[in-house]
Design a protein around this motif. Structure first.
Motif, PDB file in Angstrom:
ATOM      1  N   ASP A 131       0.834  -1.194   0.000  1.00  0.00           N
ATOM      2  CA  ASP A 131       0.000   0.000   0.000  1.00  0.00           C
ATOM      3  C   ASP A 131       0.871   1.247   0.000  1.00  0.00           C
ATOM      4  N   ALA A 132       0.427   2.266  -0.721  1.00  0.00           N
ATOM      5  CA  ALA A 132       1.184   3.512  -0.827  1.00  0.00           C
ATOM      6  C   ALA A 132       0.942   4.391   0.389  1.00  0.00           C
ATOM      7  N   LEU A 133       1.978   5.087   0.822  1.00  0.00           N
ATOM      8  CA  LEU A 133       1.862   5.960   1.982  1.00  0.00           C
ATOM      9  C   LEU A 133       0.829   7.057   1.752  1.00  0.00           C
ATOM     10  N   ILE A 134       0.780   7.625   0.549  1.00  0.00           N
ATOM     11  CA  ILE A 134      -0.185   8.685   0.283  1.00  0.00           C
ATOM     12  C   ILE A 134      -1.611   8.174   0.450  1.00  0.00           C
ATOM     13  N   ASP A 135      -1.876   6.934   0.022  1.00  0.00           N
ATOM     14  CA  ASP A 135      -3.205   6.352   0.188  1.00  0.00           C
ATOM     15  C   ASP A 135      -3.508   6.070   1.654  1.00  0.00           C
ATOM     16  N   MET A 136      -2.499   5.645   2.390  1.00  0.00           N
ATOM     17  CA  MET A 136      -2.697   5.370   3.811  1.00  0.00           C
ATOM     18  C   MET A 136      -2.987   6.654   4.574  1.00  0.00           C
ATOM     19  N   ARG A 137      -2.299   7.730   4.234  1.00  0.00           N
ATOM     20  CA  ARG A 137      -2.577   9.021   4.877  1.00  0.00           C
ATOM     21  C   ARG A 137      -4.048   9.402   4.691  1.00  0.00           C
ATOM     22  N   ILE A 138      -4.508   9.320   3.454  1.00  0.00           N
ATOM     23  CA  ILE A 138      -5.882   9.718   3.149  1.00  0.00           C
ATOM     24  C   ILE A 138      -6.875   8.824   3.874  1.00  0.00           C
ATOM     25  N   THR A 139      -6.596   7.526   3.897  1.00  0.00           N
ATOM     26  CA  THR A 139      -7.501   6.590   4.576  1.00  0.00           C
ATOM     27  C   THR A 139      -7.537   6.837   6.078  1.00  0.00           C
ATOM     28  N   PHE A 140      -6.383   7.044   6.696  1.00  0.00           N
ATOM     29  CA  PHE A 140      -6.360   7.306   8.142  1.00  0.00           C
ATOM     30  C   PHE A 140      -7.041   8.635   8.468  1.00  0.00           C
ATOM     31  N   ARG A 142      -9.585   9.825   6.848  1.00  0.00           N
ATOM     32  CA  ARG A 142     -11.019   9.521   6.786  1.00  0.00           C
ATOM     33  C   ARG A 142     -11.468   8.765   8.029  1.00  0.00           C
ATOM     34  N   ALA A 143     -10.612   7.900   8.549  1.00  0.00           N
ATOM     35  CA  ALA A 143     -10.956   7.156   9.765  1.00  0.00           C
ATOM     36  C   ALA A 143     -11.154   8.102  10.947  1.00  0.00           C
ATOM     37  N   VAL A 144     -10.343   9.160  11.006  1.00  0.00           N
ATOM     38  CA  VAL A 144     -10.518  10.158  12.065  1.00  0.00           C
ATOM     39  C   VAL A 144     -11.863  10.856  11.900  1.00  0.00           C
ATOM     40  N   ARG A 145     -12.167  11.282  10.663  1.00  0.00           N
ATOM     41  CA  ARG A 145     -13.439  11.986  10.428  1.00  0.00           C
ATOM     42  C   ARG A 145     -14.639  11.095  10.723  1.00  0.00           C
ATOM     43  N   ALA A 146     -14.476   9.785  10.547  1.00  0.00           N
ATOM     44  CA  ALA A 146     -15.568   8.847  10.819  1.00  0.00           C
ATOM     45  C   ALA A 146     -15.660   8.473  12.288  1.00  0.00           C
ATOM     46  N   GLY A 147     -14.727   8.968  13.101  1.00  0.00           N
ATOM     47  CA  GLY A 147     -14.755   8.668  14.530  1.00  0.00           C
ATOM     48  C   GLY A 147     -14.217   7.299  14.877  1.00  0.00           C
ATOM     49  N   ILE A 148     -13.480   6.671  13.963  1.00  0.00           N
ATOM     50  CA  ILE A 148     -12.946   5.334  14.213  1.00  0.00           C
ATOM     51  C   ILE A 148     -11.695   5.400  15.085  1.00  0.00           C
ATOM     52  N   VAL A 149     -10.839   6.379  14.839  1.00  0.00           N
ATOM     53  CA  VAL A 149      -9.615   6.550  15.632  1.00  0.00           C
ATOM     54  C   VAL A 149      -9.467   8.019  15.994  1.00  0.00           C
ATOM     55  N   ASP A 199     -13.591  -2.326   4.345  1.00  0.00           N
ATOM     56  CA  ASP A 199     -14.504  -1.764   3.355  1.00  0.00           C
ATOM     57  C   ASP A 199     -14.267  -0.282   3.072  1.00  0.00           C
ATOM     58  N   HIS A 200     -13.265   0.328   3.692  1.00  0.00           N
ATOM     59  CA  HIS A 200     -13.153   1.782   3.595  1.00  0.00           C
ATOM     60  C   HIS A 200     -11.777   2.299   3.197  1.00  0.00           C
ATOM     61  N   THR A 201     -10.875   1.443   2.769  1.00  0.00           N
ATOM     62  CA  THR A 201      -9.584   1.966   2.320  1.00  0.00           C
ATOM     63  C   THR A 201      -9.766   2.793   1.050  1.00  0.00           C
ATOM     64  N   ILE A 202      -8.988   3.840   0.945  1.00  0.00           N
ATOM     65  CA  ILE A 202      -9.042   4.742  -0.206  1.00  0.00           C
ATOM     66  C   ILE A 202      -7.771   4.577  -1.027  1.00  0.00           C
ATOM     67  N   SER A 203      -7.941   4.367  -2.321  1.00  0.00           N
ATOM     68  CA  SER A 203      -6.790   4.373  -3.225  1.00  0.00           C
ATOM     69  C   SER A 203      -6.889   5.610  -4.103  1.00  0.00           C
ATOM     70  N   GLN A 204      -6.277   6.691  -3.646  1.00  0.00           N
ATOM     71  CA  GLN A 204      -6.276   7.913  -4.445  1.00  0.00           C
ATOM     72  C   GLN A 204      -5.496   7.716  -5.725  1.00  0.00           C
ATOM     73  N   LYS A 205      -4.490   6.859  -5.680  1.00  0.00           N
ATOM     74  CA  LYS A 205      -3.735   6.557  -6.900  1.00  0.00           C
ATOM     75  C   LYS A 205      -4.664   5.981  -7.968  1.00  0.00           C
ATOM     76  N   ARG A 206      -5.501   5.068  -7.578  1.00  0.00           N
ATOM     77  CA  ARG A 206      -6.453   4.474  -8.525  1.00  0.00           C
ATOM     78  C   ARG A 206      -7.447   5.515  -9.013  1.00  0.00           C
ATOM     79  N   ILE A 207      -7.953   6.335  -8.090  1.00  0.00           N
ATOM     80  CA  ILE A 207      -8.932   7.368  -8.444  1.00  0.00           C
ATOM     81  C   ILE A 207      -8.345   8.336  -9.461  1.00  0.00           C
ATOM     82  N   ASP A 208      -7.112   8.770  -9.238  1.00  0.00           N
ATOM     83  CA  ASP A 208      -6.480   9.727 -10.151  1.00  0.00           C
ATOM     84  C   ASP A 208      -6.207   9.100 -11.509  1.00  0.00           C
TER      85      ASP A 208
END
Length: 258
Positions: A131-140, A142-149, A199-208
Protein backbone atom coordinates in the motif's frame (compact mmCIF):
# COMPACT_ATOMS: atom_id res chain seq x y z
CA UNK A 1 -5.32 -0.58 -29.79
CA UNK A 2 -4.56 3.08 -30.41
CA UNK A 3 -0.83 3.75 -30.76
CA UNK A 4 -1.47 7.51 -30.75
CA UNK A 5 -1.65 7.21 -26.98
CA UNK A 6 0.88 5.24 -24.92
CA UNK A 7 0.08 4.60 -21.26
CA UNK A 8 2.67 3.34 -18.76
CA UNK A 9 0.59 1.58 -16.13
CA UNK A 10 1.06 -0.98 -13.37
CA UNK A 11 0.02 -1.18 -9.71
CA UNK A 12 -2.16 1.94 -9.73
CA UNK A 13 -4.85 0.34 -11.91
CA UNK A 14 -5.22 -3.05 -13.64
CA UNK A 15 -4.71 -2.79 -17.38
CA UNK A 16 -7.92 -4.72 -18.02
CA UNK A 17 -9.91 -1.99 -16.30
CA UNK A 18 -7.90 0.76 -17.99
CA UNK A 19 -8.64 -0.63 -21.46
CA UNK A 20 -12.36 -0.25 -20.74
CA UNK A 21 -11.77 3.44 -20.06
CA UNK A 22 -9.40 4.43 -22.87
CA UNK A 23 -8.26 2.76 -26.06
CA UNK A 24 -4.47 3.04 -26.06
CA UNK A 25 -1.23 1.12 -26.23
CA UNK A 26 -0.60 -0.03 -22.65
CA UNK A 27 2.92 -0.71 -21.41
CA UNK A 28 4.41 -1.89 -18.12
CA UNK A 29 5.64 0.67 -15.57
CA UNK A 30 8.29 2.81 -17.22
CA UNK A 31 11.94 2.69 -16.35
CA UNK A 32 14.90 4.57 -17.74
CA UNK A 33 14.79 4.85 -21.53
CA UNK A 34 11.24 3.54 -22.00
CA UNK A 35 9.76 6.92 -22.96
CA UNK A 36 12.45 7.47 -25.58
CA UNK A 37 11.86 3.99 -26.96
CA UNK A 38 8.10 4.51 -27.09
CA UNK A 39 8.54 7.73 -29.08
CA UNK A 40 10.93 6.01 -31.48
CA UNK A 41 8.91 2.85 -32.08
CA UNK A 42 5.28 3.96 -31.74
CA UNK A 43 5.33 7.66 -32.71
CA UNK A 44 2.59 8.52 -30.21
CA UNK A 45 0.74 11.81 -30.04
CA UNK A 46 0.31 11.50 -26.27
CA UNK A 47 2.19 9.65 -23.53
CA UNK A 48 0.51 9.04 -20.19
CA UNK A 49 2.93 8.28 -17.37
CA UNK A 50 1.14 6.77 -14.41
CA UNK A 51 3.45 4.10 -12.98
CA UNK A 52 7.20 3.76 -13.12
CA UNK A 53 9.78 1.35 -11.76
CA UNK A 54 11.62 2.11 -8.50
CA UNK A 55 14.66 0.61 -6.89
CA UNK A 56 15.42 -2.51 -8.93
CA UNK A 57 16.11 -0.55 -12.15
CA UNK A 58 16.87 3.12 -12.88
CA UNK A 59 13.68 5.13 -12.95
CA UNK A 60 12.45 7.51 -15.66
CA UNK A 61 14.75 10.52 -15.89
CA UNK A 62 13.47 14.06 -16.21
CA UNK A 63 15.67 14.55 -19.23
CA UNK A 64 13.96 11.90 -21.35
CA UNK A 65 10.58 13.48 -20.65
CA UNK A 66 11.97 16.83 -21.76
CA UNK A 67 13.35 15.13 -24.87
CA UNK A 68 9.94 13.65 -25.71
CA UNK A 69 8.25 17.02 -25.17
CA UNK A 70 10.77 18.55 -27.59
CA UNK A 71 9.60 16.04 -30.22
CA UNK A 72 6.09 17.48 -29.95
CA UNK A 73 4.66 14.63 -27.85
CA UNK A 74 2.22 15.72 -25.15
CA UNK A 75 2.92 14.04 -21.83
CA UNK A 76 0.47 13.67 -18.97
CA UNK A 77 1.26 12.42 -15.47
CA UNK A 78 -0.94 11.25 -12.64
CA UNK A 79 -1.30 8.95 -9.66
CA UNK A 80 2.22 7.71 -8.95
CA UNK A 81 5.57 8.48 -10.57
CA UNK A 82 3.60 10.33 -13.23
CA UNK A 83 2.20 12.74 -10.66
CA UNK A 84 5.66 13.31 -9.20
CA UNK A 85 7.32 13.98 -12.55
CA UNK A 86 4.44 16.20 -13.68
CA UNK A 87 4.80 18.32 -10.54
CA UNK A 88 8.53 18.65 -11.13
CA UNK A 89 8.20 19.44 -14.85
CA UNK A 90 4.99 21.47 -14.94
CA UNK A 91 6.96 24.55 -15.94
CA UNK A 92 8.36 22.73 -18.97
CA UNK A 93 5.13 21.49 -20.50
CA UNK A 94 4.33 18.21 -18.78
CA UNK A 95 0.70 18.15 -17.67
CA UNK A 96 -0.44 16.82 -14.33
CA UNK A 97 -3.81 15.55 -13.22
CA UNK A 98 -5.43 14.69 -9.91
CA UNK A 99 -5.14 15.19 -6.19
CA UNK A 100 -1.73 13.53 -5.83
CA UNK A 101 -0.27 15.74 -8.56
CA UNK A 102 -1.68 18.85 -6.83
CA UNK A 103 -0.34 17.62 -3.49
CA UNK A 104 3.17 17.25 -4.88
CA UNK A 105 2.90 20.73 -6.39
CA UNK A 106 1.85 22.28 -3.09
CA UNK A 107 4.00 20.41 -0.54
CA UNK A 108 7.68 21.41 -0.67
CA UNK A 109 10.20 18.56 -0.34
CA UNK A 110 7.53 15.83 -0.33
CA UNK A 111 9.16 12.41 -0.44
CA UNK A 112 9.22 10.37 -3.63
CA UNK A 113 8.28 7.19 -1.78
CA UNK A 114 4.86 8.57 -0.80
CA UNK A 115 3.56 6.90 -3.98
CA UNK A 116 5.91 3.90 -4.14
CA UNK A 117 4.68 0.34 -3.62
CA UNK A 118 6.09 -3.13 -4.06
CA UNK A 119 4.77 -4.64 -7.28
CA UNK A 120 4.65 -7.97 -9.06
CA UNK A 121 6.83 -8.51 -12.15
CA UNK A 122 5.42 -7.05 -15.39
CA UNK A 123 4.96 -10.60 -16.69
CA UNK A 124 2.44 -11.14 -13.89
CA UNK A 125 0.63 -7.86 -14.41
CA UNK A 126 2.73 -5.53 -12.23
CA UNK A 127 0.00 -5.50 -9.59
CA UNK A 128 0.49 -3.83 -6.21
CA UNK A 129 1.92 -6.01 -3.43
CA UNK A 130 1.57 -3.36 -0.75
CA UNK A 131 0.00 0.00 0.00
CA UNK A 132 1.18 3.51 -0.83
CA UNK A 133 1.86 5.96 1.98
CA UNK A 134 -0.19 8.69 0.28
CA UNK A 135 -3.20 6.35 0.19
CA UNK A 136 -2.70 5.37 3.81
CA UNK A 137 -2.58 9.02 4.88
CA UNK A 138 -5.88 9.72 3.15
CA UNK A 139 -7.50 6.59 4.58
CA UNK A 140 -6.36 7.31 8.14
CA UNK A 141 -7.63 10.88 7.81
CA UNK A 142 -11.02 9.52 6.79
CA UNK A 143 -10.96 7.16 9.77
CA UNK A 144 -10.52 10.16 12.06
CA UNK A 145 -13.44 11.99 10.43
CA UNK A 146 -15.57 8.85 10.82
CA UNK A 147 -14.75 8.67 14.53
CA UNK A 148 -12.95 5.33 14.21
CA UNK A 149 -9.61 6.55 15.63
CA UNK A 150 -8.53 9.71 17.48
CA UNK A 151 -6.14 12.16 15.76
CA UNK A 152 -3.16 11.26 17.95
CA UNK A 153 -3.49 7.59 17.02
CA UNK A 154 -3.60 8.58 13.36
CA UNK A 155 -0.28 10.37 13.83
CA UNK A 156 1.24 7.25 15.36
CA UNK A 157 0.01 5.13 12.45
CA UNK A 158 1.31 7.55 9.82
CA UNK A 159 4.65 7.67 11.65
CA UNK A 160 4.92 3.88 11.54
CA UNK A 161 4.03 3.85 7.85
CA UNK A 162 6.61 6.53 7.06
CA UNK A 163 9.35 4.63 8.90
CA UNK A 164 8.59 1.42 6.98
CA UNK A 165 10.43 0.83 3.71
CA UNK A 166 8.00 1.04 0.81
CA UNK A 167 8.71 -2.58 -0.19
CA UNK A 168 7.25 -3.69 3.16
CA UNK A 169 4.58 -1.00 3.60
CA UNK A 170 1.02 -2.30 4.03
CA UNK A 171 -1.93 -1.84 6.34
CA UNK A 172 -1.34 -5.25 7.94
CA UNK A 173 2.31 -4.42 8.63
CA UNK A 174 1.44 -1.03 10.14
CA UNK A 175 -1.30 -2.46 12.34
CA UNK A 176 0.92 -5.29 13.55
CA UNK A 177 3.63 -2.82 14.53
CA UNK A 178 1.05 -0.55 16.14
CA UNK A 179 -0.21 -3.34 18.36
CA UNK A 180 3.31 -3.85 19.67
CA UNK A 181 4.39 -0.20 19.91
CA UNK A 182 1.33 1.87 20.80
CA UNK A 183 -0.02 2.15 24.39
CA UNK A 184 -2.67 -0.37 25.38
CA UNK A 185 -5.30 2.38 25.71
CA UNK A 186 -5.57 2.37 21.92
CA UNK A 187 -6.19 -1.37 21.59
CA UNK A 188 -9.94 -1.06 21.04
CA UNK A 189 -9.47 1.71 18.49
CA UNK A 190 -6.99 -0.45 16.59
CA UNK A 191 -9.48 -3.33 16.52
CA UNK A 192 -12.19 -1.01 15.25
CA UNK A 193 -9.84 0.36 12.60
CA UNK A 194 -8.88 -3.10 11.41
CA UNK A 195 -12.53 -3.99 10.86
CA UNK A 196 -13.31 -0.61 9.26
CA UNK A 197 -10.45 -0.90 6.79
CA UNK A 198 -11.98 -3.97 5.14
CA UNK A 199 -14.50 -1.76 3.35
CA UNK A 200 -13.15 1.78 3.60
CA UNK A 201 -9.58 1.97 2.32
CA UNK A 202 -9.04 4.74 -0.21
CA UNK A 203 -6.79 4.37 -3.22
CA UNK A 204 -6.28 7.91 -4.44
CA UNK A 205 -3.73 6.56 -6.90
CA UNK A 206 -6.45 4.47 -8.53
CA UNK A 207 -8.93 7.37 -8.44
CA UNK A 208 -6.48 9.73 -10.15
CA UNK A 209 -5.51 7.17 -12.79
CA UNK A 210 -9.16 6.51 -13.66
CA UNK A 211 -9.90 10.23 -13.78
CA UNK A 212 -7.11 11.00 -16.23
CA UNK A 213 -7.95 8.10 -18.55
CA UNK A 214 -11.61 9.14 -18.56
CA UNK A 215 -10.70 12.73 -19.33
CA UNK A 216 -8.60 11.67 -22.31
CA UNK A 217 -11.30 9.28 -23.51
CA UNK A 218 -13.87 12.09 -23.48
CA UNK A 219 -11.66 14.00 -25.90
CA UNK A 220 -11.08 11.07 -28.23
CA UNK A 221 -11.99 11.81 -31.81
CA UNK A 222 -11.55 15.53 -31.30
CA UNK A 223 -8.58 17.76 -30.65
CA UNK A 224 -7.55 16.08 -27.44
CA UNK A 225 -5.55 18.92 -25.98
CA UNK A 226 -4.57 22.45 -26.75
CA UNK A 227 -1.41 22.89 -28.78
CA UNK A 228 1.71 23.18 -26.65
CA UNK A 229 4.89 24.81 -27.83
CA UNK A 230 7.62 22.19 -27.78
CA UNK A 231 10.50 23.25 -25.51
CA UNK A 232 14.02 23.39 -26.87
CA UNK A 233 16.09 20.40 -25.80
CA UNK A 234 19.78 20.52 -24.98
CA UNK A 235 21.57 17.20 -25.45
CA UNK A 236 23.94 16.41 -22.58
CA UNK A 237 26.56 13.77 -21.97
CA UNK A 238 24.67 12.59 -18.88
CA UNK A 239 21.52 12.01 -20.93
CA UNK A 240 23.46 9.98 -23.49
CA UNK A 241 25.05 7.89 -20.72
CA UNK A 242 21.64 7.24 -19.16
CA UNK A 243 20.28 5.94 -22.45
CA UNK A 244 23.33 3.80 -23.10
CA UNK A 245 23.04 2.36 -19.58
CA UNK A 246 19.44 1.48 -20.41
CA UNK A 247 20.64 -0.44 -23.48
CA UNK A 248 19.30 2.12 -25.94
CA UNK A 249 21.09 2.69 -29.23
CA UNK A 250 21.94 6.38 -29.13
CA UNK A 251 22.45 6.37 -32.89
CA UNK A 252 18.70 5.98 -33.33
CA UNK A 253 18.24 9.50 -32.01
CA UNK A 254 20.07 11.03 -34.95
CA UNK A 255 16.98 12.09 -36.89
CA UNK A 256 15.24 13.68 -33.93
CA UNK A 257 14.80 17.38 -33.25
CA UNK A 258 16.95 19.06 -30.58
Amino acid sequence: MDNRIVVFLGPSLPQEQARNLLQAHYAAPADQGDIVEAVQLLRPRIIVLIDGAFGSVPTVRHKEILWALAQGVEIFGASSLGALRAAELAGYGMRGYGLIYRWYRSVPFAEDDEVAVAMAPPELGAGALGDALIDMRITFNRAVRAGIVPPNLREHLVGIARSTHFLERSYSHVLTRAEAEIPAQYASSLRNLQAWLRDHTISQKRIDAIGLLRQLAMRAGTRMTEAVRAPRFQLTEAFVRDLEDAGFDIGRLGAQRW
